[in-house]
Structures are given as C-alpha cells and as structure tokens.
Enzyme design. Sequence first.
Site, PDB file in Angstrom:
ATOM      1  CD  GLU A  15      -2.284   1.596   1.140  1.00 53.60           C
ATOM      2  OE1 GLU A  15      -3.295   0.621  -0.326  1.00 53.60           O
ATOM      3  OE2 GLU A  15      -3.258   2.749   0.605  1.00 53.60           O
ATOM      4  CB  CYS A  63      -4.370   3.054   5.871  1.00 47.58           C
ATOM      5  SG  CYS A  63      -4.097   1.627   4.867  1.00 47.58           S
ATOM      6  CG  HIS A  70      -5.152   4.873  11.482  1.00 41.36           C
ATOM      7  ND1 HIS A  70      -3.595   5.370  11.249  1.00 41.36           N
ATOM      8  CD2 HIS A  70      -4.617   4.086  10.152  1.00 41.36           C
ATOM      9  CE1 HIS A  70      -2.772   5.636  10.928  1.00 41.36           C
ATOM     10  NE2 HIS A  70      -2.820   4.225   9.948  1.00 41.36           N
ATOM     11  NE  ARG A 486      -0.062  -3.530   5.896  1.00 41.57           N
ATOM     12  CZ  ARG A 486      -1.076  -3.144   6.480  1.00 41.57           C
ATOM     13  NH1 ARG A 486      -1.726  -3.182   7.638  1.00 41.57           N
ATOM     14  NH2 ARG A 486      -1.719  -4.524   5.335  1.00 41.57           N
ATOM     15  CB  SER A 509       4.988   1.397   7.346  1.00 40.93           C
ATOM     16  OG  SER A 509       3.630   0.523   7.539  1.00 40.93           O
ATOM     17  CB  CYS A 553       1.050   0.190   4.551  1.00 43.95           C
ATOM     18  SG  CYS A 553      -0.912   1.673   4.401  1.00 43.95           S
TER      19      CYS A 553
HETATM   20 NI1  NFE Z   1      -2.369   1.193   6.114  1.00 43.30          NI
HETATM   21 FE1  NFE Z   1      -0.915   0.678   8.440  1.00 43.30          FE
HETATM   22  C1  NFE Z   1      -0.717  -0.522   9.454  1.00 43.30           C
HETATM   23  C2  NFE Z   1      -1.192   1.516  10.490  1.00 43.30           C
HETATM   24  S1  NFE Z   1       0.879   1.194   8.440  1.00 43.30           S
HETATM   25  S2  NFE Z   1      -1.388  -0.466   6.642  1.00 43.30           S
HETATM   26  O1  NFE Z   1      -0.885  -2.392  10.292  1.00 43.30           O
HETATM   27  O2  NFE Z   1      -1.877   1.982  11.974  1.00 43.30           O
HETATM   28  O3  NFE Z   1       2.309   0.001   8.642  1.00 43.30           O
END
Ligand code: NFE
Length: 574
Positions: A15, A63, A70, A486, A509, A553
């Site tokens: 992503e 995301c 989030h 992640r 990430s 991501c």
């Molecule tokens: Ni957009 Fe996310 C996850 C977050 S970033 S995928 O899991 O928070 O690594």
Amino acid sequence: MTATRVVVDPVTRIEGHLRVEAMLGEDGSIREALSSGTMWRGIELILQGRDPRDAWAFAERICGVCTTVHALASVRCVEDALGIQVPKNAEIVRNIMYLTQAVHDHVVHFYHLHALDWVDVVSALSADPAATAALNQKISPSWGLATPGYFKDVAATLKKFVDSGQLGLFANAYWGHPAYKLPPEANLMAVAHYLEALKWQREIVKIHTVFGGKNPHPNYLVGGMACAIDLDSDNAINIERLNLVKRQIERAREIVEHLYIPDLLAIASFYPEWTKIGGGLGSFMSYGDVPQRGIDDPSGFRFPRGVVLDKNLAEVLPVDPRDPQQIGEEIAHSWYRYPQGKDRLHPWDGHTEPAYSGPKPPYQHLDEQGAYSWLKTPRWKGRAVEVGPLARLIVGYAAGNAEIKEVVDGALKALDLPATALFSTLGRTAARGLETRLCVRWLMDEFDRLIANLKAGDYSISDTRLWEPKTWPARAKGFGFTEAPRGSLGHWIQIADGKIANYQCIVPSTWNASPRDAAGKRGAYEESLVGTPVAKPDQPVEILRTIHSFDPCLACASHLYGPDGTRLAEVVVR
Ligand code: NFE
C-alpha cells in the site's frame, strides 16, 4: 564504490509508494540499502482546529488497508486526554473489531501480497491435479476442497487466463526465476487457495458491518461504540446479528487453521535458507493490545507491551510512549525542516515542515548521505526498533506469555528449526501467520465475553458523561495506541479550548521503513536487506521477499501538517 545499484520503484503489492535502492557488492549480495517513501499526504493538517470527537472519522481515512486501527487509536487518544473510561461492552466490541481486522489483513497479505514471492503461478500450469489433491490432503486433511476434480477446474481456469495473454494481476512478475523452489503441485495448490482467500475476505468484513455499520472505515465513538446491542430487539444488534458474527468467526478459524497455517508451513519448508536471511535490527517494540481490564492496565493485554533489544530474549524493557526521553522523531535524512536547534521531537510537540532537497524527478539514484525520504525517523531511546507481528511475538515470547510460546514453539518444532530462525525474513512471515492463530482464537473468546456480559444484563456501550466540550479542561493532551497489523501505532493529541491544537501519528510502517537516523543507523527495512544475496540483479525477487515480509504501508507512513495551521497544500475535488 559498489559494483551494481539495483532500484525497485515502485515496490508493488504493497500500500502506498515505496522505493528501495540496493547496492550490491562484488559477491552479488547487498552491501548497502536505502528505503524511501516517495509520497506525502496531509490528514493531520486537515485535523487542525477540528472537534476532537470527529478526529477518528478523518484519521481512519489515512489508510484503506488497515481500515479500522486509526479510528481506534484516535478515540483512545481523545479519551486519554479527557479522562474517559469506556464501558466493558465497548472494550470487547473494539477488541472484536480489532481482531477481525488483524485476521483479515494477515490472510490477505499472505495470499495476495506476499505468496507470489514464493509461488510461481506459471509453473502451476504443469501440475498434476490428482497429485495436487494428494498433497493438499496430506498437509491439511480437514480442508474439504482437496479433490482432483477441484484442482483440475482451477488448472483449467488458470490456463484460460494465461492463454488469453492478459495476466492482469499476475503480470510482470519474475516467473521462472531460479529462486522459486516449489514443485508445480504446491504452486497450483497455492494459486487455488489464493482464489479461495479472495472469496472469503469479503465475508469476514461483515463483522465490521454489524458493529461499525460498514467496511472499510467502520464507525467509532469517543466514549464507547456507536452501536446499540439488545439481544431481543428488532432495532438493535440482536441475537440474529450476533449469530452471524459467530458464524464468521468460525469460518475465519477454518480458513486460518486449515488453509493459511498449513500453506504457510508447507511453503516455508521449501525455503529453509530464508531463516538465515533478512533478520535486520534484532531489536523489537510492541505497545501491546487486546485489553481485558481497561486500556490503562497493560498487564491485562493479550499482546504484551515492551521492548527487546539485540535479540536478548532474557529481558523485556518497559515502554512509555508519553515520555519524550523514549519516543522521538528525527529528520536527518528526511525531506523536512525542524525549528532551529531541534533535531528530535516527541510527537506531542511534533513539527512537520516540508523541505524537499532530493533530485528533480525522474532521477536515477537517491543519495543516502543526504535526505532521501518523506518518512521521518522514529526512535525508541535513540534506538531503531522493528515493529509488527514478529515484534509482538518476540516481546510476548521473551515475557513468557504462555499462549505465544505455545504457537511459536509448535511451529519451530513442526519445521525443525531453532528459535534463532525467528530473526529472519521467513521468521517475520511465519510470525504473521502464528499471531493470526492467536487472533482468531481470541476473537471467539471476545465474542463469548460479550455474550456473557450481555446475558448478565449489561447493555451499556458508551459513556457520554464527558461528551460536551463544556465538561473538558481548557487544555489537555492524550496518547492513543493500538497494535495495528503492521505494528505499533500511536496517535498523540493536544486539545485547546475544545479544538484540536496538534495531532500527530507515528505509524508502524514509519518505524520499519524509516531512513537512517542522525547517527547513520539504518531503519528496519534497510538493515534487513544488508547481506542478502541477489541472484539476478535485473529480477531482484530477493529484495521483494524481505520487504514484503514487513507488509509495507507507505500510505499510512508519511504525513504532513503545519503546526501553526498554515496551508501547505490545497486539493480541489470536483
Ligand atoms: Ni495503511 Fe497501517 C497498519 C497503520 S501502517 S496499513 O497496519 O497504522 O504500517
């Protein structure tokens, strides 16, 4: 000087936008690597000055892949700032939402983003369907679809697809590369299961639609959850809806236990050399999650909190993300500027001011001596740490968590590997599968907890006593977190006079894909690539294997906002 510089840009099956440059030595292995986030975005800018109770709805749009985490981190940071405790049902429903996302995300990552690094789709065409069925029955006797007729049909579909000359999502891969080791039958089995997982993933999200109204981006609420539950009502989540959730959890358990884990172990057994490649930093962090006694009591988390440094499983160090001495973001190699005299900032005082100094695109190479990424460089006590499934299992293992030890030791025994095999590309990929086993188990536990609590007569799902801004202090700050698929995700908020004064996220990430720090120490992606042999520099499947093992991501990872509310970018939507 290095002999060859390999550039992978964009890295696909992730992503967001990631560029990797690897410098090969004379022996063909990677001597130096750099990871660059090549996009920026501005959700945090959009949050400035808004109502903190709305923040989750904006932050969640960071995301589309980690579709719920989030929102979870956001409501937790606002509740932390305002001193709100959510009711037990809300804690459980959030855990169900969280675990559903983890199971969904990990299965999709394995089959649809990562498996093709190990599975040669074109080789599957020469498989014998009867032998494929026998193989599948051997590795997963309880999986009902392992028949010669089924695999014959899948092979025919695949052949039609390849003969059409339009490989679509299977195009432009390195098919036939000598690094692919699976026999044709294992390849056909994996392709068939790729398609099964694709069908299933639209089912599992129904759990989010029950409790959160929709997926992606289900609804949350500061103070609890925005769903009414009443076992006997037609106008609330009732026993019929809860039975649908239960069926989805049972189906998810079948997919994980009878499809994902057997496939993972079978594929892993063909690549033992990858237990010695890609280990990276050897230092790990987890904020912990899946609370059982409230978010303020980490001792009740099913994923433990802590840091393990330098592969030392004998010690788990405490983490306090509120402490500026512990968490800080640097920009020595990022395209940002900090106020005079600052080289590291805690996210409560985060400052993001773009200062692009890279080459004018299109360019050949980035310069690792200068700034080379739109990601900042987060550090724990100045140390680079890896986050994610492997980090969670390492921290849990080192903490002596019985469930985590059971799944990890079971897999190591099945593959006849020592614990040190965890510190590798394959260890990272296996850890994701192993924690999915735990997540699907815990999903049923949370469901049972919910039913028990409802049957005890507790239908409360939110606490709105501190809903009105007039009940808030003039200034407040809070920290919210989760263990996203992640890795460790943190949101930090400052509230002033009922509005958001500052909002900052450090996402998983960013920890893993960060550029070097001021001391020149590499981030997790970069460190894990060093030492990897690359057989064919023009087909660097080895780089993809390790980078994909982190499940990048970059959409989540890079953010831009103005601390004083200045307009940094304008987007016209027609
Ligand atoms: Ni957009 Fe996310 C996850 C977050 S970033 S995928 O899991 O928070 O690594």
